[in-house]
Design a protein around this motif. Structure first.
Motif, PDB file in Angstrom:
ATOM      1  N   MET A 126       0.825  -1.207   0.000  1.00  0.00           N
ATOM      2  CA  MET A 126       0.000   0.000   0.000  1.00  0.00           C
ATOM      3  C   MET A 126       0.865   1.265   0.000  1.00  0.00           C
ATOM      4  O   MET A 126       0.537   2.246  -0.667  1.00  0.00           O
ATOM      5  N   THR A 127       1.989   1.217   0.747  1.00  0.00           N
ATOM      6  CA  THR A 127       2.897   2.369   0.774  1.00  0.00           C
ATOM      7  C   THR A 127       3.383   2.675  -0.642  1.00  0.00           C
ATOM      8  O   THR A 127       3.356   3.833  -1.088  1.00  0.00           O
ATOM      9  N   ALA A 128       3.811   1.619  -1.345  1.00  0.00           N
ATOM     10  CA  ALA A 128       4.321   1.799  -2.712  1.00  0.00           C
ATOM     11  C   ALA A 128       3.237   2.368  -3.623  1.00  0.00           C
ATOM     12  O   ALA A 128       3.481   3.291  -4.412  1.00  0.00           O
ATOM     13  N   LEU A 129       2.032   1.815  -3.507  1.00  0.00           N
ATOM     14  CA  LEU A 129       0.937   2.219  -4.394  1.00  0.00           C
ATOM     15  C   LEU A 129       0.507   3.669  -4.123  1.00  0.00           C
ATOM     16  O   LEU A 129       0.333   4.460  -5.071  1.00  0.00           O
ATOM     17  N   ILE A 130       0.360   4.015  -2.840  1.00  0.00           N
ATOM     18  CA  ILE A 130      -0.058   5.390  -2.498  1.00  0.00           C
ATOM     19  C   ILE A 130       1.039   6.373  -2.914  1.00  0.00           C
ATOM     20  O   ILE A 130       0.753   7.446  -3.442  1.00  0.00           O
ATOM     21  N   TYR A 131       2.303   5.972  -2.707  1.00  0.00           N
ATOM     22  CA  TYR A 131       3.422   6.847  -3.102  1.00  0.00           C
ATOM     23  C   TYR A 131       3.378   7.126  -4.606  1.00  0.00           C
ATOM     24  O   TYR A 131       3.470   8.276  -5.037  1.00  0.00           O
ATOM     25  N   ARG A 132       3.204   6.058  -5.382  1.00  0.00           N
ATOM     26  CA  ARG A 132       3.238   6.220  -6.853  1.00  0.00           C
ATOM     27  C   ARG A 132       2.066   7.084  -7.329  1.00  0.00           C
ATOM     28  O   ARG A 132       2.242   7.985  -8.165  1.00  0.00           O
ATOM     29  N   ALA A 133       0.862   6.797  -6.801  1.00  0.00           N
ATOM     30  CA  ALA A 133      -0.313   7.572  -7.223  1.00  0.00           C
ATOM     31  C   ALA A 133      -0.215   9.016  -6.746  1.00  0.00           C
ATOM     32  O   ALA A 133      -0.504   9.960  -7.502  1.00  0.00           O
ATOM     33  N   GLY A 134       0.229   9.211  -5.501  1.00  0.00           N
ATOM     34  CA  GLY A 134       0.374  10.555  -4.945  1.00  0.00           C
ATOM     35  C   GLY A 134       1.418  11.351  -5.699  1.00  0.00           C
ATOM     36  O   GLY A 134       1.204  12.534  -6.004  1.00  0.00           O
TER      37      GLY A 134
END
Lengths: 214, 221
Positions: A126-134
């Motif tokens: 989730m950290t990776a996904l939120i980072y990429r989208a953000g």
């Protein structure tokens, strides 16, 4: 009963998106559709496993086998976003440090109910996904571009928020009835999953138009 | 008959072939041998984990076995990728040999353990198990081939493809052990036939190897 209906609806939505992604992959044979097929495929297998387990044994799985399939879908969505962005893999800004603060905090909170390994894995993906989208949204905001990639990043953030909402709800609300908000949030999640497919489709069409114009 | 006896019967001729052959022939035999050994070891580990977590036979088969079996198929392959740095065109064949070694040993052990229930169930199971292991191997090898040129895709894609194959295997095991076992066996067969059909209908924009121009060379790291 409601849980089975909810899972069946989500499964149908995923099957549709998976099939359409595969069709695009066969037609175009590019990395975007390969990653999107794997994203939907991973989610689909996890959902299918969960539903079959419920139908065949009338209980939920004991170990984290279906969770792994869901985590793999987060990973492939992250890779698809990274691939579509065409930007450097990692770029640090102090504001991005807030993401692990949130995900690790939630991870510790969820550890009261779930097992440690599953929660740590979920937090990592989730950290990776939120980072990429953000980061995608941040880059678009700076450049003032309002394209389909921006919509995709927004949908991904919404998808992450809904996943967290589902996990929080499942900690406090139990019960297989329509009063449980879990099923309503899960239905919205299905809509978001379908919307992600059509956004990527538009993004790819936009890219093709640009390439043909050049 | 113990599982170890069966392993020695099946793996010994392959070990002899490994000593006699050279180059690619030897390499294929190495992977067949590794597949059979992986199958034997995965049974030990599955049983160990099942006892450790007090899981019954059904839970062990549908929840523990897929992770352990795919892990034992994948680990030798990962070592091969990391240490020997193979040519891209070898990856699919080697992964298939590993999967076939695994499937062969699993099928024979199942036959010895449960006996035969007629030619058609045995044939369906044999094809189903074989196809399932080949589909999982294809997923990893074909996926890796297309992600090979980009470092981050190769590393993260490897993890993702492994976990996807675990999920596929888990769904197969779940169905095979239910009263709908024939559906379970048919899923990998249908998947494999579909993949073969797709491969045979080449995209007009691809070269003779099926690669679209620039697909595997795009670098976004």
């Amino acid at each position: 009963m409601i849980e089975k209906i909810d899972n069946t609806i989500q499964l149908a939505g995923l099957l549709l998106c998976f099939a359409l992604s595969l069709v695009q992959l066969i037609r175009k044979r590019n990395m975007t559709w390969e990653l999107m097929s794997l994203f939907y495929g991973g989610f689909l297998f996890g959902e299918l496993y969960w539903l079959l387990y419920l139908l065949l044994y009338d209980e939920t799985p004991r170990f984290i086998t279906p969770d792994m399939a869901w985590y793999v879908s987060y990973l492939f969505l992250f890779l698809a976003l990274q691939y579509l962005s065409g930007e450097r893999f990692f770029k640090f800004r102090p504001v991005y440090a807030l993401i692990p603060v949130f995900t690790v905090g939630m991870c510790v909170f969820f550890m009261q109910w779930g097992d440690y390994v599953s929660n740590i894995l979920a937090a990592g993906f989730m950290t990776a996904l939120i980072y990429r989208a953000g980061r995608g949204l941040d880059e678009r905001r700076k450049s003032g571009v309002r394209d389909h990639y921006r919509t995709l990043c927004l949908l991904t953030l919404l998808y992450c928020a809904l996943e967290y909402a589902l996990w929080i709800i499942s900690c406090f609300w139990m019960g297989d009835s329509l009063l449980n908000p879990y099923f309503w949030v899960d239905l919205i999640l299905t809509v978001i999953l379908v919307a992600i497919f059509f956004t990527v489709l538009k993004l790819e069409m936009q890219k093709e138009e640009k390439e043909s114009a050049v | 008959m113990s599982m170890e006896y069966l392993y020695f019967c099946l793996a010994a001729p392959i070990a002899v072939a490994i000593l006699c052959l050279e180059d690619r022939g030897k390499q294929t035999m190495d992977f067949l041998f590794a597949g059979m050994t992986g199958c034997l070891l995965s049974r030990y580990i599955t049983d160990f984990v099942a006892v450790r977590y007090a899981a019954n036979a059904m839970v062990a088969a549908v929840e523990i076995a897929p992770v352990v079996e795919e892990g034992f198929k994948f680990l030798p392959f990962l070592v091969y990728l990391l240490i020997f740095k193979p040519k891209k065109e070898w990856i699919t064949g080697d992964m298939f040999a590993l999967a076939l070694g695994f499937a062969t040993f699993e099928n024979v052990w199942n036959l010895v353990e449960n006996g035969g229930a007629g030619i058609f169930p045995i044939l369906l199971r044999g094809l189903g198990v074989g196809a399932m292991h080949v589909v999982c191997a294809s997923l990893i090898s074909i996926g890796l081939l297309s992600m090979w040129d980009s470092f981050y895709l190769r590393v993260l894609g490897t993890v993702g493809l492994f976990l996807t194959s675990v999920a596929y295997h888990a769904v197969y095991n779940l169905l095979v052990l239910s009263r709908f076992s024939w559906i379970g066996h048919l899923i990998p067969l249908v998947t494999m036939i579909s993949v073969l059909l797709i491969r045979s209908s080449k995209n007009p924009g691809t070269d003779e190897k099926g690669n679209s121009p620039g697909t595997s060379t795009r670098e976004h790291a």
